[in-house]
Design a protein around this motif. Structure first.
Motif, PDB file in Angstrom:
ATOM      1  N   ALA A 234     -40.795  53.715 -26.026  1.00 60.81           N
ATOM      2  CA  ALA A 234     -41.276  54.558 -24.929  1.00 60.81           C
ATOM      3  C   ALA A 234     -42.753  54.802 -25.198  1.00 60.81           C
ATOM      4  N   TYR A 235     -43.599  54.343 -24.290  1.00 58.71           N
ATOM      5  CA  TYR A 235     -45.036  54.357 -24.559  1.00 58.71           C
ATOM      6  C   TYR A 235     -45.799  54.764 -23.307  1.00 58.71           C
ATOM      7  N   THR A 236     -46.766  55.659 -23.474  1.00 60.57           N
ATOM      8  CA  THR A 236     -47.625  56.075 -22.373  1.00 60.57           C
ATOM      9  C   THR A 236     -48.921  55.281 -22.417  1.00 60.57           C
ATOM     10  N   ALA A 237     -49.194  54.551 -21.348  1.00 57.06           N
ATOM     11  CA  ALA A 237     -50.363  53.668 -21.315  1.00 57.06           C
ATOM     12  C   ALA A 237     -51.650  54.483 -21.231  1.00 57.06           C
ATOM     13  N   ASN A 238     -52.619  54.128 -22.064  1.00 58.36           N
ATOM     14  CA  ASN A 238     -53.918  54.810 -22.006  1.00 58.36           C
ATOM     15  C   ASN A 238     -54.957  54.009 -21.245  1.00 58.36           C
ATOM     16  N   SER A 239     -54.538  52.881 -20.674  1.00 60.26           N
ATOM     17  CA  SER A 239     -55.443  52.092 -19.842  1.00 60.26           C
ATOM     18  C   SER A 239     -54.617  51.282 -18.856  1.00 60.26           C
ATOM     19  N   THR A 240     -55.236  50.925 -17.741  1.00 62.72           N
ATOM     20  CA  THR A 240     -54.572  50.119 -16.720  1.00 62.72           C
ATOM     21  C   THR A 240     -54.675  48.642 -17.083  1.00 62.72           C
ATOM     22  N   GLY A 241     -53.596  47.900 -16.872  1.00 59.53           N
ATOM     23  CA  GLY A 241     -53.643  46.474 -17.157  1.00 59.53           C
ATOM     24  C   GLY A 241     -52.263  45.863 -17.220  1.00 59.53           C
ATOM     25  N   THR A 242     -52.211  44.643 -17.708  1.00 59.90           N
ATOM     26  CA  THR A 242     -50.965  43.903 -17.859  1.00 59.90           C
ATOM     27  C   THR A 242     -50.497  44.023 -19.302  1.00 59.90           C
ATOM     28  N   TYR A 243     -49.378  44.700 -19.500  1.00 59.07           N
ATOM     29  CA  TYR A 243     -48.835  44.906 -20.843  1.00 59.07           C
ATOM     30  C   TYR A 243     -47.802  43.829 -21.147  1.00 59.07           C
ATOM     31  N   ARG A 244     -47.722  43.450 -22.419  1.00 58.44           N
ATOM     32  CA  ARG A 244     -46.893  42.323 -22.838  1.00 58.44           C
ATOM     33  C   ARG A 244     -45.770  42.791 -23.757  1.00 58.44           C
ATOM     34  N   ILE A 245     -44.573  42.319 -23.472  1.00 57.95           N
ATOM     35  CA  ILE A 245     -43.372  42.668 -24.235  1.00 57.95           C
ATOM     36  C   ILE A 245     -42.884  41.413 -24.948  1.00 57.95           C
ATOM     37  N   LEU A 246     -42.600  41.535 -26.234  1.00 56.13           N
ATOM     38  CA  LEU A 246     -42.109  40.397 -27.015  1.00 56.13           C
ATOM     39  C   LEU A 246     -40.746  40.717 -27.608  1.00 56.13           C
ATOM     40  N   VAL A 247     -39.805  39.786 -27.426  1.00 54.06           N
ATOM     41  CA  VAL A 247     -38.506  39.834 -28.101  1.00 54.06           C
ATOM     42  C   VAL A 247     -38.438  38.633 -29.033  1.00 54.06           C
ATOM     43  N   ASN A 248     -38.261  38.893 -30.326  1.00 54.77           N
ATOM     44  CA  ASN A 248     -38.027  37.787 -31.256  1.00 54.77           C
ATOM     45  C   ASN A 248     -36.969  38.206 -32.268  1.00 54.77           C
ATOM     46  N   ASN A 249     -36.706  37.346 -33.238  1.00 52.06           N
ATOM     47  CA  ASN A 249     -35.589  37.623 -34.138  1.00 52.06           C
ATOM     48  C   ASN A 249     -36.045  37.785 -35.578  1.00 52.06           C
ATOM     49  N   TYR A 250     -35.355  38.678 -36.275  1.00 50.10           N
ATOM     50  CA  TYR A 250     -35.471  38.773 -37.731  1.00 50.10           C
ATOM     51  C   TYR A 250     -34.397  37.906 -38.378  1.00 50.10           C
ATOM     52  N   SER A 251     -33.239  37.834 -37.717  1.00 51.58           N
ATOM     53  CA  SER A 251     -32.188  36.898 -38.115  1.00 51.58           C
ATOM     54  C   SER A 251     -31.593  36.301 -36.848  1.00 51.58           C
ATOM     55  N   TRP A 252     -31.121  35.063 -36.952  1.00 49.65           N
ATOM     56  CA  TRP A 252     -30.658  34.331 -35.769  1.00 49.65           C
ATOM     57  C   TRP A 252     -29.513  33.417 -36.163  1.00 49.65           C
ATOM     58  N   SER A 253     -28.507  33.286 -35.256  1.00 49.43           N
ATOM     59  CA  SER A 253     -27.383  32.410 -35.580  1.00 49.43           C
ATOM     60  C   SER A 253     -26.809  31.676 -34.383  1.00 49.43           C
ATOM     61  N   ASN A 254     -27.156  32.100 -33.148  1.00 49.02           N
ATOM     62  CA  ASN A 254     -26.471  31.546 -31.981  1.00 49.02           C
ATOM     63  C   ASN A 254     -27.433  31.440 -30.805  1.00 49.02           C
ATOM     64  N   GLY A 255     -27.661  30.221 -30.338  1.00 48.65           N
ATOM     65  CA  GLY A 255     -28.609  29.993 -29.256  1.00 48.65           C
ATOM     66  C   GLY A 255     -28.087  30.305 -27.870  1.00 48.65           C
ATOM     67  N   THR A 256     -26.782  30.539 -27.734  1.00 44.21           N
ATOM     68  CA  THR A 256     -26.226  30.854 -26.414  1.00 44.21           C
ATOM     69  C   THR A 256     -25.815  32.322 -26.290  1.00 44.21           C
ATOM     70  N   ALA A 257     -25.857  33.069 -27.400  1.00 41.79           N
ATOM     71  CA  ALA A 257     -25.487  34.487 -27.358  1.00 41.79           C
ATOM     72  C   ALA A 257     -26.566  35.278 -26.623  1.00 41.79           C
ATOM     73  N   GLN A 258     -26.156  36.132 -25.715  1.00 41.23           N
ATOM     74  CA  GLN A 258     -27.093  36.836 -24.845  1.00 41.23           C
ATOM     75  C   GLN A 258     -27.489  38.195 -25.409  1.00 41.23           C
ATOM     76  N   TYR A 259     -28.697  38.605 -25.075  1.00 35.03           N
ATOM     77  CA  TYR A 259     -29.129  39.983 -25.290  1.00 35.03           C
ATOM     78  C   TYR A 259     -29.459  40.590 -23.930  1.00 35.03           C
ATOM     79  N   LYS A 260     -29.600  41.917 -23.901  1.00 33.52           N
ATOM     80  CA  LYS A 260     -29.954  42.608 -22.663  1.00 33.52           C
ATOM     81  C   LYS A 260     -31.255  43.376 -22.860  1.00 33.52           C
ATOM     82  N   LEU A 261     -32.097  43.286 -21.853  1.00 29.63           N
ATOM     83  CA  LEU A 261     -33.397  43.947 -21.880  1.00 29.63           C
ATOM     84  C   LEU A 261     -33.532  44.814 -20.637  1.00 29.63           C
ATOM     85  N   GLY A 262     -33.801  46.092 -20.859  1.00 29.95           N
ATOM     86  CA  GLY A 262     -34.056  47.008 -19.756  1.00 29.95           C
ATOM     87  C   GLY A 262     -35.502  47.465 -19.800  1.00 29.95           C
ATOM     88  N   VAL A 263     -36.198  47.367 -18.684  1.00 29.46           N
ATOM     89  CA  VAL A 263     -37.611  47.743 -18.628  1.00 29.46           C
ATOM     90  C   VAL A 263     -37.869  48.528 -17.350  1.00 29.46           C
TER      91      VAL A 263
END
Length: 435
Positions: A234-263
């Motif tokens: 949860a972040y309050t923007a201090n400037s106007t612009g295009t903000y970037r969200i990154l999802v990556n893994n610390y551990s990984w085992s399955n290329g078809t397993a889904q995650y959910k992202l709410g924004v």
């Protein structure tokens, strides 16, 4: 665009077969290390998808070129690591179109950060170009890896910061995958200064992490909980612009397993929206707290209301205190709430009933339905728990429901964390002017 007609004549004999849609590569020598000179596409080193290859940048003018042939349709990931300290290497990806190379993707991270990109490819010849932006080290090798994915989500290719998927306002729930160990999922959202952005990452198959960067690509926040725990920013923007969200893994085992992202994002509150509370206390509650019973309610409502005010400008104010004698034969909170509604005057806006009466239904709070103006809380004498219950039920007043909240989602409605998830943020924000 690169003209490589000489390269085509020298190394490839492309011939059509059958219906003319198939092509075959006649000259095919695979490598595990670069073969100098490979400083231009005409001398590119031939590699195979799915293998690591090592090389180095020996001078400021050195470029390393690689190529491969793909005979299928899917997603290709290119990953460059082990960039020498003090060096900044970049990666470009091209497709051969007749006798010229067309730039399809690139990765341009700063410093010795790894580079990663992806591309949805079709049959044809592809080229990878590695160049130095600053620095070089002829004695230290980088490592290049290519991976082919046949199954991937609809947001791809978004492995590179420069090719992030554009999110739109109101489009808040997303289901995606990390289709290989090196997959990075980038999303972008346009934010105004002062807006608050809420990001939930949940239903995780492995240990995934969440990062947020501002319009300049500067890191501003992250969530890196362990194992499959949900992530939240949860972040309050201090400037106007295009903000970037990154999802990556610390551990990984399955290329078809889904995650959910709410924004979602909400505008900064402009002024205060006062909400009048009629506080009703039964005789058991008043007996427990004696002359301090009104202060107890005020403290519970005040603490419960902090998030409403800071995030949405909603300010719960206890303006009326009502002493009420409940029917001790009633055994459920629902019955007690209905009795209080009938036996006390209607509130201007919200009625909050507080009791300590023993009940058999196991509930500590409830509302008749999402959006109701009445709620009841069973006080346990544990302040932290009781104000959290008060906030939980007050959320239902603004139409928050339990529907759509998986157990692993961090949300006030699951009573496992002190914030609302994206679903509840939208419900409260869209109904903040209810009163």
């Amino acid at each position: 665009m690169y003209d490589i007609s000489t390269f085509c004549l020298r190394f490839f004999n492309l011939r059509e077969r059958g219906d003319g849609d198939e092509r075959t590569q006649e000259f095919f020598t695979l490598a595990s290390t670069e073969t100098e000179p490979n400083d231009d596409p005409s001398n590119a080193t031939n590699i195979t998808i799915g293998n690591w290859i090592e090389g180095n940048i020996g001078t400021a003018e050195d470029e390393d070129w690689y190529y491969f042939y793909s005979d299928d349709f899917g997603k290709l990931t290119v990953y460059l690591e082990n960039i020498p300290s003090g060096c900044d290497y970049d990666v470009y990806f091209y497709k051969l179109e007749d006798t010229t190379l067309s730039l399809e993707s690139y990765s341009l991270y700063n410093g010795d950060h790894y580079e990663v990109l992806s591309h949805e490819d079709a049959e044809g010849f592809y080229f990878i170009r590695i160049v130095t932006y600053t620095g070089y080290n002829p004695s230290e090798n980088y490592r290049l890896y290519t991976h082919y994915s046949y199954s991937y989500d609809n947001y791809e290719p978004n492995d590179s910061l420069h090719f992030a998927y554009q999110l739109t306002p109101g489009d808040t729930q997303h289901t995606a995958t990390l289709d290989n160990e090196y997959d990075h999922d980038w999303y972008v959202l346009d934010i105004n200064s002062g807006d608050k952005i809420f990001i939930d990452l949940y239903s995780l198959p492995d240990d995934y992490d969440l990062f947020l960067y501002d319009d300049s690509g500067v890191f501003v926040d992250r969530s890196i909980n362990g194992q499959t725990s949900a992530e939240r920013i949860a972040y309050t923007a201090n400037s106007t612009g295009t903000y970037r969200i990154l999802v990556n893994n610390y551990s990984w085992s399955n290329g078809t397993a889904q995650y959910k992202l709410g924004v979602t994002k909400v505008s900064s509150p402009v002024g205060i929206i006062p909400v009048s509370v009629q506080a009703v206390a039964d005789e058991e509650f008043r007996t427990r707290y004696g002359d301090n019973w009104q202060n107890r309610i005020t403290e519970l409502v005040s603490q419960a209301g902090e998030g409403f005010e800071s995030d949405f400008g909603i300010q719960y104010n206890v303006n009326y205190y009502v002493a009420w004698d409940s029917d001790n034969s009633l055994t459920t909170l629902s019955e007690l709430l209905q009795e209080a509604i009938v036996e006390t005057t209607a509130p201007e806006q919200v009625k909050m009933v507080f009791t300590t009466q023993t009940t058999s239904d196991g509930y500590v709070g409830l509302v008749p339905y999402a959006g109701a103006d009445e709620m009841i809380v069973k006080d346990t004498e544990y302040f932290e728990f009781d104000w959290d219950t008060t906030r939980h039920e007050a959320s239902h007043v603004y139409y928050c429901t339990h529907d759509g909240h998986p157990e692993d989602t961090h949300c006030i409605l699951n009573q496992i964390i002190e914030y609302w998830d994206v679903l509840c943020v939208n419900d409260i924000y869209n109904n903040k002017n209810k009163y």
